[in-house]
Structures are given as structure tokens and as C-alpha cells.
Write a protein that holds these residues in place. Structure first.
Motif, PDB file in Angstrom:
ATOM      1  N   GLY A 320       0.835  -1.191   0.000  1.00  0.00           N
ATOM      2  CA  GLY A 320       0.000   0.000   0.000  1.00  0.00           C
ATOM      3  C   GLY A 320       0.870   1.241   0.000  1.00  0.00           C
ATOM      4  O   GLY A 320       1.928   1.285  -0.623  1.00  0.00           O
ATOM      5  N   GLU A 321       0.454   2.262   0.723  1.00  0.00           N
ATOM      6  CA  GLU A 321       1.197   3.518   0.745  1.00  0.00           C
ATOM      7  C   GLU A 321       2.184   3.592   1.907  1.00  0.00           C
ATOM      8  O   GLU A 321       2.707   4.657   2.200  1.00  0.00           O
ATOM      9  CB  GLU A 321       0.230   4.695   0.839  1.00  0.00           C
ATOM     10  N   ALA A 322       2.465   2.450   2.548  1.00  0.00           N
ATOM     11  CA  ALA A 322       3.271   2.478   3.764  1.00  0.00           C
ATOM     12  C   ALA A 322       4.468   1.541   3.689  1.00  0.00           C
ATOM     13  O   ALA A 322       4.445   0.502   3.019  1.00  0.00           O
ATOM     14  CB  ALA A 322       2.414   2.125   4.978  1.00  0.00           C
ATOM     15  N   VAL A 323       5.516   1.939   4.405  1.00  0.00           N
ATOM     16  CA  VAL A 323       6.676   1.093   4.689  1.00  0.00           C
ATOM     17  C   VAL A 323       6.782   1.007   6.204  1.00  0.00           C
ATOM     18  O   VAL A 323       6.789   2.035   6.883  1.00  0.00           O
ATOM     19  CB  VAL A 323       7.972   1.678   4.096  1.00  0.00           C
ATOM     20  N   CYS A 324       6.847  -0.205   6.735  1.00  0.00           N
ATOM     21  CA  CYS A 324       6.951  -0.401   8.181  1.00  0.00           C
ATOM     22  C   CYS A 324       8.291  -1.031   8.527  1.00  0.00           C
ATOM     23  O   CYS A 324       8.803  -1.872   7.778  1.00  0.00           O
ATOM     24  CB  CYS A 324       5.829  -1.299   8.695  1.00  0.00           C
ATOM     25  N   VAL A 325       8.840  -0.627   9.652  1.00  0.00           N
ATOM     26  CA  VAL A 325      10.062  -1.222  10.190  1.00  0.00           C
ATOM     27  C   VAL A 325       9.684  -1.875  11.514  1.00  0.00           C
ATOM     28  O   VAL A 325       9.178  -1.211  12.416  1.00  0.00           O
ATOM     29  CB  VAL A 325      11.160  -0.170  10.379  1.00  0.00           C
ATOM     30  N   ILE A 326       9.927  -3.181  11.616  1.00  0.00           N
ATOM     31  CA  ILE A 326       9.401  -3.988  12.718  1.00  0.00           C
ATOM     32  C   ILE A 326      10.545  -4.711  13.414  1.00  0.00           C
ATOM     33  O   ILE A 326      11.460  -5.217  12.757  1.00  0.00           O
ATOM     34  CB  ILE A 326       8.386  -5.021  12.186  1.00  0.00           C
ATOM     35  N   ASP A 327      10.485  -4.768  14.740  1.00  0.00           N
ATOM     36  CA  ASP A 327      11.400  -5.613  15.501  1.00  0.00           C
ATOM     37  C   ASP A 327      10.759  -6.987  15.647  1.00  0.00           C
ATOM     38  O   ASP A 327       9.676  -7.122  16.210  1.00  0.00           O
ATOM     39  CB  ASP A 327      11.686  -5.014  16.877  1.00  0.00           C
ATOM     40  N   CYS A 328      11.436  -8.018  15.126  1.00  0.00           N
ATOM     41  CA  CYS A 328      10.833  -9.349  15.080  1.00  0.00           C
ATOM     42  C   CYS A 328      10.754  -9.999  16.456  1.00  0.00           C
ATOM     43  O   CYS A 328       9.891 -10.842  16.685  1.00  0.00           O
ATOM     44  CB  CYS A 328      11.636 -10.248  14.148  1.00  0.00           C
ATOM     45  N   GLN A 329      11.652  -9.644  17.355  1.00  0.00           N
ATOM     46  CA  GLN A 329      11.647 -10.283  18.661  1.00  0.00           C
ATOM     47  C   GLN A 329      10.404  -9.912  19.458  1.00  0.00           C
ATOM     48  O   GLN A 329       9.810 -10.752  20.123  1.00  0.00           O
ATOM     49  CB  GLN A 329      12.908  -9.892  19.434  1.00  0.00           C
ATOM     50  N   THR A 330      10.010  -8.659  19.370  1.00  0.00           N
ATOM     51  CA  THR A 330       8.880  -8.196  20.170  1.00  0.00           C
ATOM     52  C   THR A 330       7.633  -7.903  19.343  1.00  0.00           C
ATOM     53  O   THR A 330       6.546  -7.777  19.905  1.00  0.00           O
ATOM     54  CB  THR A 330       9.255  -6.900  20.907  1.00  0.00           C
ATOM     55  N   LEU A 334       8.507  -0.218  14.860  1.00  0.00           N
ATOM     56  CA  LEU A 334       9.421   0.849  15.259  1.00  0.00           C
ATOM     57  C   LEU A 334       9.142   2.140  14.502  1.00  0.00           C
ATOM     58  O   LEU A 334       9.197   3.226  15.074  1.00  0.00           O
ATOM     59  CB  LEU A 334      10.872   0.413  15.020  1.00  0.00           C
ATOM     60  N   HIS A 335       8.878   2.021  13.224  1.00  0.00           N
ATOM     61  CA  HIS A 335       8.620   3.194  12.390  1.00  0.00           C
ATOM     62  C   HIS A 335       7.582   2.834  11.337  1.00  0.00           C
ATOM     63  O   HIS A 335       7.486   1.686  10.908  1.00  0.00           O
ATOM     64  CB  HIS A 335       9.882   3.679  11.664  1.00  0.00           C
TER      65      HIS A 335
END
Length: 671
Positions: A320-330, A334-335
Motif C-alpha cells: 500500500g502507501e506504507a513502509v513499516c520497520v518492525i522488531d521481530c523479537q517483540t 518501530l517506524h
């Protein structure tokens, strides 16, 4: 701009006064101030100052003794700050602006929340959620440090000097006490050291409240929480089978040589379970949105020395119109970056060494994201802003990847049937990129996957295209800046002619290539070196096949194929949300005869693969591999097809998916 003067302060202060002690608001923005220009002796005379604007300067640090004890509002946007600990001298601070400081990280945001107990707003947003997260982290870290103290003191000999033992304990705690995601390790280690030092100073008494600033009481009227990405498991979701299951196949499943064997000769089940269910690309964060498509993910490499090829636990996803930055452990988002009107198809990471105006070197993680509009956006993930846009193509960008040997070299592949090599350069002092075009590679069909040749990435680039698998010479010492395909590869099964789509492509090691799409129901492993040695002057070349791996018989295309070279693993999703996992280590160490029938996967789960990622389209990635994303034949639009629901991600590796996902830091940026 030189050092500040009393005259300048009175000119720019409010209310107008001939005495510094009466100034309540001071604007020092845009003066090109350096840190050494902030004279503590002069500024400490501003005894009634409540608002200070230091935006748009060149500050790298704040002096630790400014003496502005009544300061309530501080603006430090668009500087070069790399540390926030000096903010503790402003205990009355309620509003803080730190936007546009590219060297500050998520950990710095948590430090700010910890150091300033009266803080209400950070960068114009409510600070209460971050404060709650900090309090939870503090409680858990205090508990763990206390437990470590008891264990440490139990092993200490009576003859050991107390002072030395205490110093050793602090070092041991910082080294061994861990909690939370890797992205917050700087904050957690900082707090562990503070807690352990306080514990030592108290002689080992309980310190559950030590060092935790007291928070002001909340207002009676609770504020409405703003919508944000959430980790959830909907009640209507079909539970995943946690025990591995095999797919039916036309021929009896064959054991992959070199894979683990059980005592009875069977392959042992992989003990992997879902960890998080995330839905963070929905329109307006609606849990009912199953139409927004997820197209790609990529794990952030670990940039530390000695960790070449390794990856962190941070993954970027786009859709879609988004990019997500994710911490896989938790599962923490993040952003989140938004670009209205865009639809992102691909993401790729690199790291740049940036030199500040003061000559200090900083390491940046930069995420490139591209899609429907033909633009490449360069995102500074830690600081949380878009620092460059490349107008790369007039049509949609299908995929992109960075060169493994040149951190600034970026390949972009478009629906205009061109692949362009860019040098994005390093950002200037205003943190702007000036990209330059190095090569243009013409393709006969739409390129879907890009893969620099592992043994010679500076010389050749492979691409899986709608019309087959092609190779280009990308050496920059050659005079031609626009080049055509050097060789088109033929996969002999079923046809001696090229032209079959290749929509999956990745190196398993420096020689063996895994490709998918040229024949239904199989993944082909072939040797680059053995194939290339027989090239001569041919423009069409039959690949030397080492093995064919049984895969889904689906006729649907564009499912991602990925590899984990360190482990000799090949992975691929399918149309049912399964992940096919193949152990091909034996094929990598020797060249067996071509199997009579395609080899079955080592294991098939729904979904599976440790430290992997899969969405409901079959896109899959492994933490130690380079991800190649799923792409449509044409620039995709959101679809409500029941066979391909989107916008649901699975992060795998631990035992039990949590009921909810806390977020340490949630930044939503409109680009």
C-alpha cells in the motif's frame, strides 16, 4: 556565527529588556551555531527563561551546565545532535522538538522520556505512550539486575575485595542482562549500568524504584488514544497447525540428501511456531482491511565488523502507501512511513558512512523503497525521515537491490523494461542525496527479480524476467553506458528455447543458483560456473542443472523464493500460505547426478522457518538471506480476491504468540 553575546540575546529575546534575567523566550534559530558557541556563563544569566529555540543550527551536543532550570519548551530540530543525556539539566521541560537530527535513534527517544519526567510532547506528539513503555522496561530491567546481583554474589569468594567485586558486578550486568529488542539495546544497557551502580551503592538492597523519575499524575479526563499499527489475532482467524504437515505430491516424497534424519530414517519435524500476527499496513489502521497487498520484506543487515552477511532482527515491509520497520523479537512497529498516492513494491537496505561538519564519522542505515510511481525514496530509519527521492523511472518500479560490494550502488528494475544502476552517493551536510546514473540495461521483457552474481557481483547481474532469465555485464570500466542482455539462459526441461517466466531467483552459495517459474511445480538448482564456462560467444545458454526441487503445482506466479546460504536452505511460499523449506547442503558440497524425480522439501509447515517472514501471498524471507519479493505482472492495485487476502504478516520463531504487541516507539511520517 561566533560566540553569543549579551547584546544578541537581548535583541532576540522576549519580552524586550535590557536585563537578561527578565527574558522568558529566546529565539536563536538559524544562526549556524556550534556547540562551543553556547557559553554556559552567559546563558545561566537567563534565570527566568522558559522557552528556547535552537533549531536549524549545527549543534552536536548541548553543554551540560547551562543553568536553565525553569526551561519548559526547547526546540532543537534540524541539528546534528548525537546524544540526549544533557537534557537531564532541564527537569521542568514539558515540550521538546528533536526532529531532523539524523544521528538520534529509537533508544534516544526512550532516554528522553526517562530523563524528563514532566515531558508532555515530543516532536508535537503525545509522550505518554513512550513514558509507559519506559516504565515497563525499567521495572523488568530492575528485576533482572537484582536477580543477577543475587546470583553474582552467591559465587563470590569471601576473600575477594568488595570494591573489585562491585566493579566486576557492574561490568557483568551490562554484559549479561538483556531484555527487549536489539533496536533498544543501547537504551537497555544504559539503564542496566545505572541500575547496577545504584544497587552497588545501596549495598545490594532492593532498587525497584531507584533511578526512576516520578511521573506527574495523569489528567482526570483520559485522552483518546490515536490509531496506530497493532499486533493482533482476530477471533475469526483459522488457527495454524503447529505440527508440521506434508503436502500431497504426484510422486512419493523423496528425502533430500544431507538433511537431518530421525532414528527411523524419517526427517524430524521442525519445532517452529508463529510468534506475532501483525496488521500494520491497513488503510486507516482498520482490522477489516484485507485488500491492501504486502509486496516485499527485507531484514536489515548487521553492519558491525566481523558480521558480514549477517542480519539483525529488524525487518522492513512494504505494501500500500506504507513502509513499516518492525522488531521481530517483540513485534514492535518501530517506524511507519507513508507516501499518499504511492503503492510500495520493493525495499532494500544499505549502510553509509557519513562525515559530520565537525569531522566525526557516523554510520547510517538507509532503506530504499520504491513502487508504483517510479520513485525511489531513501529513508533514514533511525532518525525517522525521508532524506532523498530519486525520479528513477517513468513507469512502476518492480524491484530494487543494492550492490553487495558498493554500498552506494543501487539497481532499479521497472515495467519500462529497463534496469538502471544508480550511485546514490552520500548525503551532504544538509542530509540530501545527489544520485547519478551509471548504467542503463535494456531487457526484452519486464524484470521481476535482481540478483548480482555472488562470485563476481561487480561484473555480472542476473535478472529473472517475464521472458526468462538474463545476464548483463555491469563492469563500470567498460565504455558503453547503455547495454543489452549478454546471455539468456535456457532451462531445458520441456523446451530448448527461452521465453519462460522466471519469478524467483537467488544464490544458495557463490556458485549454485535457485530459480523458479521456468517449469510448473519445481524449483531448479543450477551451477553458475559450470554454465558460464561453456558460454563461448553464444547469446543463449543452457544451464547446468544440479537438482530440481518439488514445489507447489500452482499456476499462480510471483511467489517469493529466498535462500539462507549459511545454512544451505532454500525457502518458498505458495498460494495456500505454506512455506516450503529445502535442505540442499549435500548438493552444495558435491555434484550428484540429476534426480529422476523432483526432490521433496525437507519440511512443509503453515507457515514455518525459524527467523523467517511470510505473508498470505506466500512471500517469505529468512534472516540470513537476501529477500526477493513477490510482484504482479502489471502494476498491482488492491484486490479483494478471497484467494489472496493481504495485509497479514507472520513473524516466526518462538513458542507462543502474545495476546498483544507493545510498542517502544511508534513514528508515523508522511513523506
Amino acid at each position: 556565527m561566533g560566540p553569543l553575546s549579551a547584546r544578541l540575546l537581548m535583541q532576540r529575546g522576549r519580552p524586550k529588556s535590557d536585563r537578561l534575567g527578565k527574558i522568558r523566550s529566546l529565539d536563536l534559530s538559524g544562526l549556524k551555531l556550534l556547540s562551543e558557541h553556547l557559553d554556559p556563563k552567559l546563558l545561566s544569566r537567563l534565570t527566568q527563561l522558559q522557552e528556547l529555540d535552537l533549531s536549524n543550527n549545527q549543534l552536536e551536543t548541548l553543554p551540560a551546565n547551562l543553568g536553565l532550570s525553569h526551561l519548559r519548551i526547547l526546540r532543537c530540530a534540524n541539528n546534528q545532535l548525537g546524544d540526549v543525556t544533557a537534557l537531564c539539566q532541564f527537569p521542568q521541560l514539558e515540550e521538546l522538538s528533536l526532529e531532523g537530527n539524523p544521528f538520534l535513534t529509537v533508544s534516544d527517544n526512550l532516554k528522553v522520556s526517562f530523563l524528563l519526567p514532566k515531558l508532555r510532547k515530543v516532536n508535537g506528539k503525545d509522550a505518554s505512550s513512550t513514558s509507559s513503555q519506559v516504565e515497563n522496561l525499567n521495572r523488568e530491567l530492575t528485576s533482572r539486575v537484582t536477580a543477577h546481583w543475587e546470583k553474582f554474589m552467591a559465587t563470590r569468594s569471601p576473600e575477594e575485595e568488595a570494591e573489585k567485586a562491585q566493579a566486576d558486578f557492574v561490568k557483568s550486568a551490562v554484559r549479561n542482562v538483556r531484555y527487549g529488542p536489539e533496536s533498544l539495546s543501547e537504551f537497555t544497557q544504559w539503564r542496566v549500568q545505572m541500575i547496577s551502580e545504584a544497587l552497588v551503592a545501596s549495598g545490594g538492597t532492593q532498587v525497584h524504584e531507584t533511578g526512576i523519575p516520578e511521573r506527574p499524575s495523569k489528567a482526570t479526563a483520559a485522552q483518546e488514544p490515536r490509531a496506530r499499527p497493532m499486533a493482533l489475532k482476530r477471533s475469526g482467524d483459522v488457527s495454524l497447525s503447529l505440527s508440521p504437515s506434508k503436502r500431497g505430491c504426484p510422486s512419493p516424497p523423496a528425502h533430500v540428501e544431507g538433511s537431518p534424519m530421525g532414528s527411523d530414517g524419517s526427517q524430524p519435524a521442525l519445532d517452529l511456531e508463529p510468534l506475532h500476527f501483525l496488521q500494520c499496513h491497513s488503510k486507516n489502521n482498520s482490522p477489516r482491511d484485507l485488500e491492501t497487498q504486502l509486496w516485499a520484506c527485507a531484514f536489515e543487515p548487521a553492519w558491525e565488523e566481523g558480521q558480514a552477511g549477517a542480519t539483525s532482527q529488524t525487518v522492513a515491509t512494504c505494501g500500500g502507501e506504507a513502509v513499516c520497520v518492525i522488531d521481530c523479537q517483540t513485534g514492535i512497529v518501530l517506524h511507519k512511513y507513508k507516501a499518499p498516492g504511492e503503492e510500495f513494491f520493493s525495499v532494500a537496505w544499505t549502510a553509509l558512512t557519513v562525515v559530520t561538519q565537525a569531522g566525526h564519522k557516523k554510520r547510517w542505515s538507509v532503506l530504499a523503497a520504491a513502487g508504483l510511481r517510479g520513485l525511489v525514496r531513501l529513508l533514514h530509519v533511525r532518525a525517522g525521515f525521508c532524506c532523498g527521492v530519486i525520479r528513477a523511472h517513468k513507469k512502476a518500479i518492480a524491484t530494487l537491490c543494492f550492490s553487495p560490494t558498493h554500498e552506494t550502488h543501487l539497481f532499479t528494475a521497472s515495467y519500462d523494461k529497463r534496469i538502471i544502476l544508480w550511485d546514490i552517493g552520500v548525503p551532504n551536510h544538509d542530509y540530501e542525496f545527489q544520485a547519478s546514473q551509471l548504467l542503463t540495461l535494456d531487457a526484452a521483457s519486464i524484470p521481476l527479480r535482481l540478483c548480482p552474481v555472488a562470485s563476481c557481483p561487480e561484473a555480472y547481474l542476473l535478472a529473472g524476467c517475464e521472458g526468462g532469465c538474463c545476464c548483463w555485464d555491469v563492469r563500470l570500466d567498460q565504455p558503453q553506458k547503455r547495454r543489452v542482455c549478454e546471455v539468456e539462459f535456457v532451462f531445458s526441461e520441456g523446451s530448448e528455447a527461452p521465453g519462460r517466466r522466471v519469478d524467483g531467483l537467488a544464490f544458495v552459495n557463490e556458485d549454485v543458483v535457485a530459480s523458479k517459474g521456468n517449469s510448473l511445480g519445481t524449483i531448479c538448482l543450477w551451477s553458475w560456473s559450470q554454465t558460464w564456462v561453456g558460454r563461448g560467444k553464444q547469446s543463449t545458454l543452457a544451464v547446468v542443472v544440479l537438482a530440481r526441487l518439488q514445489w507447489s503445482p500452482t499456476k499462480l506466479a510471483y511467489f517469493s523464493l529466498s535462500t539462507c546460504p549459511d545454512e544451505g536452505i532454500v525457502l518458498c511460499g505458495d498460494e495456500e500460505g505454506n512455506v516450503w523449506v529445502y535442505d540442499v547442503r549435500h548438493i552444495l558440497t558435491q555434484q550428484p547426478p540429476l534426480p529422476a524425480a523432483p526432490q521433496a522439501p525437507t519440511q512443509l509447515d503453515e507457515p514455518t522457518q525459524k527467523h523467517g517472514y511470510v505473508n498470505r501471498h506466500g512471500s517469505v524471507s529468512c534472516r540470513k538471506c537476501t529477500f526477493t519479493c513477490e510482484l504482479p505482472e502489471q502494476a498491482p492495485r488492491s484486490s479483494s480476491s478471497s484467494e489472496r487476502p493481504g495485509n497479514l504478516e507472520f513473524l516466526l520463531c518462538l513458542r507462543e504468540p502474545p495476546k498483544h504487541c507493545p510498542r517502544a516507539f511508534d513514528l508515523e511520517l508522511t513523506i
